[in-house]
Design an enzyme around this catalytic site. Structure first.
Site, PDB file in Angstrom:
ATOM      1  N   LYS A  48      -2.075   9.982   5.343  1.00  0.00           N
ATOM      2  CA  LYS A  48      -2.507   9.689   3.961  1.00  0.00           C
ATOM      3  C   LYS A  48      -2.763   8.188   3.786  1.00  0.00           C
ATOM      4  O   LYS A  48      -3.804   7.784   3.278  1.00  0.00           O
ATOM      5  CB  LYS A  48      -1.448  10.160   2.951  1.00  0.00           C
ATOM      6  CG  LYS A  48      -1.128  11.649   3.039  1.00  0.00           C
ATOM      7  CD  LYS A  48      -0.106  12.084   1.992  1.00  0.00           C
ATOM      8  CE  LYS A  48       1.299  11.518   2.178  1.00  0.00           C
ATOM      9  NZ  LYS A  48       2.012  11.995   3.381  1.00  0.00           N
ATOM     10  N   ARG A  85       9.703   1.445   9.264  1.00  0.00           N
ATOM     11  CA  ARG A  85      10.359   1.922   8.052  1.00  0.00           C
ATOM     12  C   ARG A  85      11.749   2.470   8.335  1.00  0.00           C
ATOM     13  O   ARG A  85      11.965   3.131   9.345  1.00  0.00           O
ATOM     14  CB  ARG A  85       9.501   3.019   7.397  1.00  0.00           C
ATOM     15  CG  ARG A  85       8.499   2.446   6.434  1.00  0.00           C
ATOM     16  CD  ARG A  85       7.477   3.428   5.968  1.00  0.00           C
ATOM     17  NE  ARG A  85       7.994   4.707   5.503  1.00  0.00           N
ATOM     18  CZ  ARG A  85       7.230   5.675   5.025  1.00  0.00           C
ATOM     19  NH1 ARG A  85       5.916   5.502   4.936  1.00  0.00           N
ATOM     20  NH2 ARG A  85       7.758   6.812   4.628  1.00  0.00           N
ATOM     21  N   ARG A 100       4.057  15.348  -5.961  1.00  0.00           N
ATOM     22  CA  ARG A 100       4.734  16.138  -4.919  1.00  0.00           C
ATOM     23  C   ARG A 100       5.475  17.328  -5.473  1.00  0.00           C
ATOM     24  O   ARG A 100       6.159  18.030  -4.709  1.00  0.00           O
ATOM     25  CB  ARG A 100       5.760  15.262  -4.190  1.00  0.00           C
ATOM     26  CG  ARG A 100       5.108  14.258  -3.318  1.00  0.00           C
ATOM     27  CD  ARG A 100       6.103  13.755  -2.316  1.00  0.00           C
ATOM     28  NE  ARG A 100       5.669  12.442  -1.930  1.00  0.00           N
ATOM     29  CZ  ARG A 100       5.926  11.894  -0.757  1.00  0.00           C
ATOM     30  NH1 ARG A 100       6.657  12.514   0.112  1.00  0.00           N
ATOM     31  NH2 ARG A 100       5.471  10.716  -0.486  1.00  0.00           N
ATOM     32  N   ARG A 118       5.281   4.957  14.446  1.00  0.00           N
ATOM     33  CA  ARG A 118       4.559   4.133  13.457  1.00  0.00           C
ATOM     34  C   ARG A 118       5.155   2.734  13.331  1.00  0.00           C
ATOM     35  O   ARG A 118       6.362   2.550  13.354  1.00  0.00           O
ATOM     36  CB  ARG A 118       4.629   4.809  12.079  1.00  0.00           C
ATOM     37  CG  ARG A 118       4.135   3.892  10.959  1.00  0.00           C
ATOM     38  CD  ARG A 118       3.914   4.597   9.662  1.00  0.00           C
ATOM     39  NE  ARG A 118       5.050   5.359   9.210  1.00  0.00           N
ATOM     40  CZ  ARG A 118       4.980   6.261   8.240  1.00  0.00           C
ATOM     41  NH1 ARG A 118       3.834   6.514   7.643  1.00  0.00           N
ATOM     42  NH2 ARG A 118       6.065   6.912   7.887  1.00  0.00           N
ATOM     43  N   ARG A 151      12.399  15.167   5.487  1.00  0.00           N
ATOM     44  CA  ARG A 151      11.192  14.945   4.676  1.00  0.00           C
ATOM     45  C   ARG A 151      10.217  16.107   4.834  1.00  0.00           C
ATOM     46  O   ARG A 151       9.591  16.533   3.871  1.00  0.00           O
ATOM     47  CB  ARG A 151      10.516  13.621   5.086  1.00  0.00           C
ATOM     48  CG  ARG A 151      11.223  12.403   4.501  1.00  0.00           C
ATOM     49  CD  ARG A 151      10.996  11.127   5.279  1.00  0.00           C
ATOM     50  NE  ARG A 151       9.629  10.721   5.436  1.00  0.00           N
ATOM     51  CZ  ARG A 151       9.218   9.802   6.316  1.00  0.00           C
ATOM     52  NH1 ARG A 151      10.095   9.199   7.109  1.00  0.00           N
ATOM     53  NH2 ARG A 151       7.957   9.476   6.395  1.00  0.00           N
TER      54      ARG A 151
HETATM   55  P1  AP5 Z   1       0.352   7.340   7.932  1.00  0.00           P
HETATM   56  O1  AP5 Z   1      -1.072   7.120   7.524  1.00  0.00           O
HETATM   57  O2  AP5 Z   1       1.298   6.230   7.738  1.00  0.00           O
HETATM   58  O3  AP5 Z   1       0.905   8.720   7.316  1.00  0.00           O
HETATM   59  P2  AP5 Z   1       1.315   9.119   5.832  1.00  0.00           P
HETATM   60  O4  AP5 Z   1       0.725  10.458   5.548  1.00  0.00           O
HETATM   61  O5  AP5 Z   1       1.012   8.018   4.874  1.00  0.00           O
HETATM   62  O6  AP5 Z   1       2.874   9.334   6.052  1.00  0.00           O
HETATM   63  P3  AP5 Z   1       4.149   8.829   5.247  1.00  0.00           P
HETATM   64  O7  AP5 Z   1       5.298   8.864   6.185  1.00  0.00           O
HETATM   65  O8  AP5 Z   1       3.856   7.546   4.542  1.00  0.00           O
HETATM   66  O9  AP5 Z   1       4.300   9.987   4.220  1.00  0.00           O
HETATM   67  P4  AP5 Z   1       5.564  10.366   3.448  1.00  0.00           P
HETATM   68  O10 AP5 Z   1       4.956  11.293   2.476  1.00  0.00           O
HETATM   69  O11 AP5 Z   1       6.679  10.910   4.233  1.00  0.00           O
HETATM   70  O12 AP5 Z   1       6.141   8.943   2.923  1.00  0.00           O
HETATM   71  P5  AP5 Z   1       6.001   8.165   1.552  1.00  0.00           P
HETATM   72  O13 AP5 Z   1       5.987   6.733   1.822  1.00  0.00           O
HETATM   73  O14 AP5 Z   1       4.906   8.748   0.729  1.00  0.00           O
HETATM   74  O15 AP5 Z   1       0.317   7.761   9.498  1.00  0.00           O
HETATM   75  C1  AP5 Z   1       1.513   8.012  10.214  1.00  0.00           C
HETATM   76  C2  AP5 Z   1       1.390   7.502  11.658  1.00  0.00           C
HETATM   77  O16 AP5 Z   1       0.407   8.295  12.353  1.00  0.00           O
HETATM   78  C3  AP5 Z   1       0.879   6.050  11.773  1.00  0.00           C
HETATM   79  O17 AP5 Z   1       1.525   5.428  12.849  1.00  0.00           O
HETATM   80  C4  AP5 Z   1      -0.640   6.192  12.041  1.00  0.00           C
HETATM   81  O18 AP5 Z   1      -1.142   5.097  12.787  1.00  0.00           O
HETATM   82  C5  AP5 Z   1      -0.677   7.493  12.834  1.00  0.00           C
HETATM   83  N1  AP5 Z   1      -1.889   8.282  12.574  1.00  0.00           N
HETATM   84  C6  AP5 Z   1      -2.603   8.399  11.404  1.00  0.00           C
HETATM   85  N2  AP5 Z   1      -3.649   9.246  11.549  1.00  0.00           N
HETATM   86  C7  AP5 Z   1      -3.600   9.692  12.848  1.00  0.00           C
HETATM   87  C8  AP5 Z   1      -4.424  10.604  13.603  1.00  0.00           C
HETATM   88  N3  AP5 Z   1      -5.492  11.231  13.068  1.00  0.00           N
HETATM   89  N4  AP5 Z   1      -4.086  10.837  14.897  1.00  0.00           N
HETATM   90  C9  AP5 Z   1      -2.980  10.210  15.454  1.00  0.00           C
HETATM   91  N5  AP5 Z   1      -2.180   9.339  14.784  1.00  0.00           N
HETATM   92  C10 AP5 Z   1      -2.487   9.087  13.494  1.00  0.00           C
HETATM   93  O19 AP5 Z   1       7.384   8.557   0.838  1.00  0.00           O
HETATM   94  C11 AP5 Z   1       8.613   8.061   1.343  1.00  0.00           C
HETATM   95  C12 AP5 Z   1       9.765   8.584   0.487  1.00  0.00           C
HETATM   96  O20 AP5 Z   1       9.630   8.122  -0.866  1.00  0.00           O
HETATM   97  C13 AP5 Z   1       9.873  10.116   0.355  1.00  0.00           C
HETATM   98  O21 AP5 Z   1      10.605  10.682   1.419  1.00  0.00           O
HETATM   99  C14 AP5 Z   1      10.608  10.257  -0.991  1.00  0.00           C
HETATM  100  O22 AP5 Z   1      11.970   9.992  -0.854  1.00  0.00           O
HETATM  101  C15 AP5 Z   1       9.997   9.122  -1.810  1.00  0.00           C
HETATM  102  N6  AP5 Z   1       8.785   9.505  -2.561  1.00  0.00           N
HETATM  103  C16 AP5 Z   1       7.534   8.976  -2.427  1.00  0.00           C
HETATM  104  N7  AP5 Z   1       6.681   9.536  -3.303  1.00  0.00           N
HETATM  105  C17 AP5 Z   1       7.397  10.459  -4.003  1.00  0.00           C
HETATM  106  C18 AP5 Z   1       7.057  11.383  -5.033  1.00  0.00           C
HETATM  107  N8  AP5 Z   1       5.802  11.468  -5.522  1.00  0.00           N
HETATM  108  N9  AP5 Z   1       8.042  12.193  -5.508  1.00  0.00           N
HETATM  109  C19 AP5 Z   1       9.314  12.102  -5.059  1.00  0.00           C
HETATM  110  N10 AP5 Z   1       9.692  11.250  -4.068  1.00  0.00           N
HETATM  111  C20 AP5 Z   1       8.740  10.435  -3.546  1.00  0.00           C
HETATM  112 MG    MG Z   2       2.193   6.734   3.659  1.00  0.00          MG
END
Ligand code: AP5
Ligand code: MG
Length: 210
Positions: free
Chosen positions: A14, A157, A89, A123, A168
Site C-alpha cells: 500500500k 519498524r 479498516r 522491509r 496483524r
Molecule cells: P509496503 O508498501 O511498506 O506495504 P504496506 O501495505 O504499506 O504494509 P504495512 O506493513 O505498512 O501495512 P500495515 O497495514 O500492517 O501497517 P500500517 O502502518 O498501516 O511494502 C512492504 C514491503 O514489501 C516493503 O519492503 C516493500 O519494499 C516490499 N514490496 C512492496 N511491493 C512489493 C512487490 N510487488 N513485490 C515484492 N516486494 C514488495 O499500520 C500499523 C499499525 O497501526 C496497525 O497494526 C494498527 O495497530 C495501527 N493502525 C493503522 N491504521 C489503523 C486503522 N485504520 N485502524 C486501526 N488501527 C490502525
Molecule cells: Mg504501509
C-alpha cells in the site's frame, strides 16, 4: 471532495504504491499507520493510547482513528480529496469516512498470506525521506544509499517482526477483510494482483483509477 482508498493486508505494498501514484492522482497520501507512528514518536496523547495496540499487532480503537482523520481532513491540502492508505479498516471507520468524503475507488492489493512475513521482515526505510525498500525484493540501487534522497541512514519498524506480523494478519482477516464485501456492494472495489513486479502493479492501479 472525492477520495480513494488503498486496501490490503500488511505488507501488500500500500505504502509503496501510494508513493508512486500520488503524483498522477494529485491526492495527498494519508497513512493512518504513519500518523500513529509519528504520534508515538512525539509522545502525544494519541500516541500513548495507540502504542500498546500497535506493539501487539492489534487494531487501534475506532474512536482514536476517526478523530485523527477528522483532524486531517481539515487541513488545506485535503480540499480536493485524499488517498487513504491503511484506512478504513473496520466498518465503523468506513461509515465515518462516508460522512466526510465520497470514496470513488477502493483499490485492493491482493497478496497471499504465505508471502506476507518475508515481505514485512525484509522491509527498511530511509530515515530522511521515508522511501521504503526491501532486503531482497526492492533493494537500493547503491547499497546503503537511498535512491530518492541520497541519505545513508535507514530504519526498521518496531512492529516488523514475525510474531507481530502474524497478529496483524489475523486482525486483517477478522476485522478488515469484511470491508471488501461492503465496498464491493457499492461497485467501487477493484482487485489488483499484488504478487507481481512493483511497476506492473502501479500500471494496473492507474488503469483502475482512470
Ligand atoms: P509496503 O508498501 O511498506 O506495504 P504496506 O501495505 O504499506 O504494509 P504495512 O506493513 O505498512 O501495512 P500495515 O497495514 O500492517 O501497517 P500500517 O502502518 O498501516 O511494502 C512492504 C514491503 O514489501 C516493503 O519492503 C516493500 O519494499 C516490499 N514490496 C512492496 N511491493 C512489493 C512487490 N510487488 N513485490 C515484492 N516486494 C514488495 O499500520 C500499523 C499499525 O497501526 C496497525 O497494526 C494498527 O495497530 C495501527 N493502525 C493503522 N491504521 C489503523 C486503522 N485504520 N485502524 C486501526 N488501527 C490502525
Ligand atoms: Mg504501509
Amino acid at each position: 471532495m472525492t477520495s480513494i482508498v488503498l486496501f490490503g493486508p500488511p505488507g501488500a505494498g500500500k505504502g509503496t504504491q501510494a508513493a508512486r501514484i500520488t503524483e498522477s492522482t494529485g491526492l495527498p497520501q494519508v497513512s493512518t499507520g504513519d500518523m500513529l507512528r509519528a504520534a508515538v514518536k512525539n509522545g502525544t496523547e494519541t500516541g500513548i493510547a495507540a502504542k500498546e495496540y500497535m506493539d501487539a499487532g492489534k487494531l487501534v480503537p475506532d474512536s482514536i482513528i476517526i478523530e485523527l482523520i477528522r483532524d486531517r481532513v481539515q487541513q488545506p491540502d485535503a480540499k480536493n480529496g485524499l488517498m487513504f492508505d491503511g484506512f478504513p479498516r473496520t466498518i465503523p471507520q468506513a461509515e465515518a469516512l462516508s460522512t466526510i468524503t465520497e470514496v470513488t475507488h477502493v483499490i485492493a492489493i491482493e497478496v497471499p498470506d504465505g508471502k506476507i512475513v518475508e515481505r514485512i521482515c525484509g522491509r527498511f526505510s530511509c530515515v530522511s525521506c521515508g522511501a521504503v525498500f526491501h532486503d531482497i525484493f526492492n533493494k537500493t540501487t547503491v547499497e546503503g544509499v537511498c535512491d530518492q534522497c541520497g541519505s545513508t541512514e535507514f530504519k526498521r519498524r518496531a512492529d516488523d517482526n514475525e510474531t507481530t506480523v502474524l497478529q496483524r494478519l489475523g486482525a486483517y482477516h477478522e476485522q478488515t477483510s469484511p470491508l471488501a464485501n461492503w465496498y464491493d456492494e457499492q461497485g467501487i472495489f477493484h482487485r489488483i494482483d499484488g504478487d507481481r513486479d512493483i511497476d506492473k502493479i502501479t500500471i494496473d492501479i492507474l488503469q483502475a483509477l482512470s
